[in-house]
Design an enzyme around this catalytic site. Structure first.
Site, short mmCIF file in Angstrom:
data_model
loop_
_atom_site.label_atom_id
_atom_site.label_comp_id
_atom_site.label_asym_id
_atom_site.label_seq_id
_atom_site.Cartn_x
_atom_site.Cartn_y
_atom_site.Cartn_z
N TYR A 137 0.68 -1.20 0.08
CA TYR A 137 0.03 -0.04 0.10
C TYR A 137 0.92 1.14 -0.08
O TYR A 137 0.33 2.38 -0.22
CB TYR A 137 -0.99 0.05 1.09
CG TYR A 137 -2.21 -0.96 0.98
CD1 TYR A 137 -2.21 -2.21 1.02
CD2 TYR A 137 -3.47 -0.14 0.76
CE1 TYR A 137 -3.04 -3.08 0.84
CE2 TYR A 137 -4.55 -0.97 0.77
CZ TYR A 137 -4.52 -2.38 0.80
OH TYR A 137 -5.50 -3.22 0.54
N LYS A 190 4.21 -15.16 4.51
CA LYS A 190 4.72 -15.85 3.35
C LYS A 190 6.43 -16.18 3.27
O LYS A 190 6.87 -15.77 2.19
CB LYS A 190 4.15 -15.34 2.06
CG LYS A 190 3.98 -16.21 0.79
CD LYS A 190 2.96 -17.34 0.91
CE LYS A 190 3.06 -18.28 -0.38
NZ LYS A 190 2.27 -19.47 -0.14
N ASP A 223 -1.70 -18.41 3.10
CA ASP A 223 -2.54 -19.22 2.24
C ASP A 223 -3.15 -20.46 3.16
O ASP A 223 -4.34 -20.69 3.15
CB ASP A 223 -1.96 -19.92 0.92
CG ASP A 223 -0.68 -20.53 1.14
OD1 ASP A 223 -0.03 -20.07 2.19
OD2 ASP A 223 0.08 -21.21 0.35
N ASP A 247 -5.79 -7.07 4.58
CA ASP A 247 -6.75 -6.56 3.86
C ASP A 247 -7.69 -7.82 3.36
O ASP A 247 -8.91 -8.10 3.58
CB ASP A 247 -6.45 -5.69 2.59
CG ASP A 247 -7.63 -5.46 1.77
OD1 ASP A 247 -8.53 -4.89 2.31
OD2 ASP A 247 -7.56 -5.80 0.36
N ASP A 251 -11.47 -9.75 5.07
CA ASP A 251 -12.93 -9.88 4.27
C ASP A 251 -13.32 -11.30 4.56
O ASP A 251 -14.49 -11.63 4.73
CB ASP A 251 -12.56 -9.82 2.95
CG ASP A 251 -12.91 -8.39 2.53
OD1 ASP A 251 -12.98 -7.25 3.38
OD2 ASP A 251 -13.62 -7.84 1.30
C1 IPM Z 1 -10.27 -2.08 3.57
C2 IPM Z 1 -10.71 -1.35 1.92
C3 IPM Z 1 -9.67 -0.52 1.82
C4 IPM Z 1 -8.29 -1.34 1.56
C5 IPM Z 1 -9.90 0.11 0.24
C6 IPM Z 1 -11.14 0.45 0.13
C7 IPM Z 1 -8.70 0.97 -0.17
O1 IPM Z 1 -10.62 -2.63 1.52
O2 IPM Z 1 -10.31 -1.09 4.40
O3 IPM Z 1 -10.02 -3.29 3.85
O4 IPM Z 1 -7.70 -1.93 0.71
O5 IPM Z 1 -7.47 -1.21 2.71
MN MN Z 2 -10.47 -4.30 2.34
#
Ligand code: IPM
Ligand code: MN
Length: 354
Positions: A137, A190, A223, A247, A251
């Site tokens: 990032y 990793k 992984d 990130d 999710d």
């Molecule tokens: C998160 C989001 C952000 C990220 C995006 C929107 C830039 O996915 O906060 O996880 O990748 O960090």
């Molecule tokens: Mn995210």
């Protein structure tokens, strides 16, 4: 009476709707426990960008630094090309305010449906500590011979000794303070392929780990972590990882805890101002329909209270969220809750007051 000055950035899409419910819960909890808020609203987001061409003006950034915390709704607008608002607002906030920790709890509350058939609340209860200012990032890289058939695109992962160390130290400290059965910190990396970055992370993990003899140290490749999060989520207590892996796995974490309707996180600078947000996006297709689930934003507000040291108010909100889920909601998904966005907020407020 103690007054907290809170920056509120409702943002785009459903951001304003969920933020409004979070503010309702915050006010109710403050009244109940005896402190006050002053909310300062900022109209950062896609609309402001489209109207004025402004993303995050320096003057706003300077103001934000003087407040006690920031509550963010969502950033993302269908009329703006991908990347503009994300890098210009969200990532700029994270980098400029040095919000070097992204703290993302993955907790399954009783009554919430998880797609993991054989798992329940006793199995899904861990926290991901994601490094939030470096790695892929950092924006390091570039093009060579762009647009030609010989084009080269380079995107580099930046890992500094200091950045890795402060993240790992935060994770160990957090693990020590956390109320868990076993104190275990898992490094998610990793090392078998990314042999520079993860060599640094692993060395720092074991060096810093010497200061935490009470905490079990564990390592798994990213992984494999994805596999275990599905197969045996009960293995995890606290996971520490870099920005990109964090990130992705959060999710996955959000899904096993019941989805984007409930997942919240904190962008934390332990020595400065921190920012709390629901993990889900701006969900433009649900905007203005009173259909989106505000619980993730309310949980973000709850994390903010904990961060501010208002533990009693935080516990009140958490208890109210749990009661709302158990007593009032059919599902956590947008449009399927059996209640509207505002009504969910009303129930939470009712339980906070009772
Ligand atoms: C998160 C989001 C952000 C990220 C995006 C929107 C830039 O996915 O906060 O996880 O990748 O960090
Ligand atoms: Mn995210």
């Amino acid at each position: 009476m103690k007054t907290y000055k809170i920056a509120v950035i409702p943002g785009d899409g459903t951001g304003p709707e969920v933020t409004a419910e979070a503010l309702k819960a915050l006010k109710a909890a403050a009244v109940k426990t005896g402190f006050k808020f002053r909310f300062v609203h900022y109209d950062l987001g896609g609309e402001r960008y489209l109207k004025k061409g402004e993303l995050l003006p320096d003057a706003v950034l300077d103001e934000l630094r003087t407040l006690d915390a920031i509550l963010l709704g969502a950033i993302g607008h269908p009329g703006v090309p991908p990347g503009v608002l994300e890098t210009g607002i969200l990532l700029r906030l994270r980098f400029s305010l040095d919000l070097y920790i992204n703290l993302r709890p993955v907790v399954l509350y009783p009554g919430v449906r998880t797609p993991l058939r054989d798992k329940g609340p006793e199995d899904i209860d861990f926290v991901v500590v994601r490094e939030n200012t470096e790695g892929l990032y950092a924006g390091s890289g570039g093009f060579l011979r762009k647009g030609t058939t010989a084009e080269v695109a380079i995107q580099e992962s930046v890992n500094t000794r200091q950045g890795v160390e402060r993240c790992i130290r935060f994770a160990f400290d957090y693990c020590r303070k956390r109320n868990s059965r076993e104190k275990k910190l898992t490094l998610c990396g990793k090392t078998n392929v990314l042999t520079y970055a993860w060599n640094l992370w692993e060395r720092v993990f074991h060096e810093v780990g010497k200061d935490y003899p009470d905490i079990e140290k564990d390592y798994a490749h990213v992984d494999a972590i994805c596999m275990w999060m599905i197969k045996n989520p009960e293995f995890f207590d606290v996971i520490v990882t870099d920005n990109m892996f964090g990130d992705i796995i959060t999710d996955l974490g959000a899904m096993i805890q019941g989805g984007m309707g409930i997942a919240a996180g904190g962008n934390i600078n332990p020595g400065g101002v921190s920012m709390f947000e629901p993990i889900g996006g701006s969900a433009p297709k649900y905007a203005g329909q009173n259909k989106i689930n505000p619980l993730a934003a309310i949980c973000a507000a709850q994390m903010m209270l904990e961060h501010l040291g208002e533990t009693r108010a935080a516990d009140l909100i958490l208890g109210a969220v749990k009661k709302t889920i158990q007593n009032d909601l059919r599902s956590l998904d947008a449009g399927r809750m059996g209640l509207g966005t505002r009504e969910v907020g009303d129930r939470v407020v009712k339980y906070i007051r009772s």
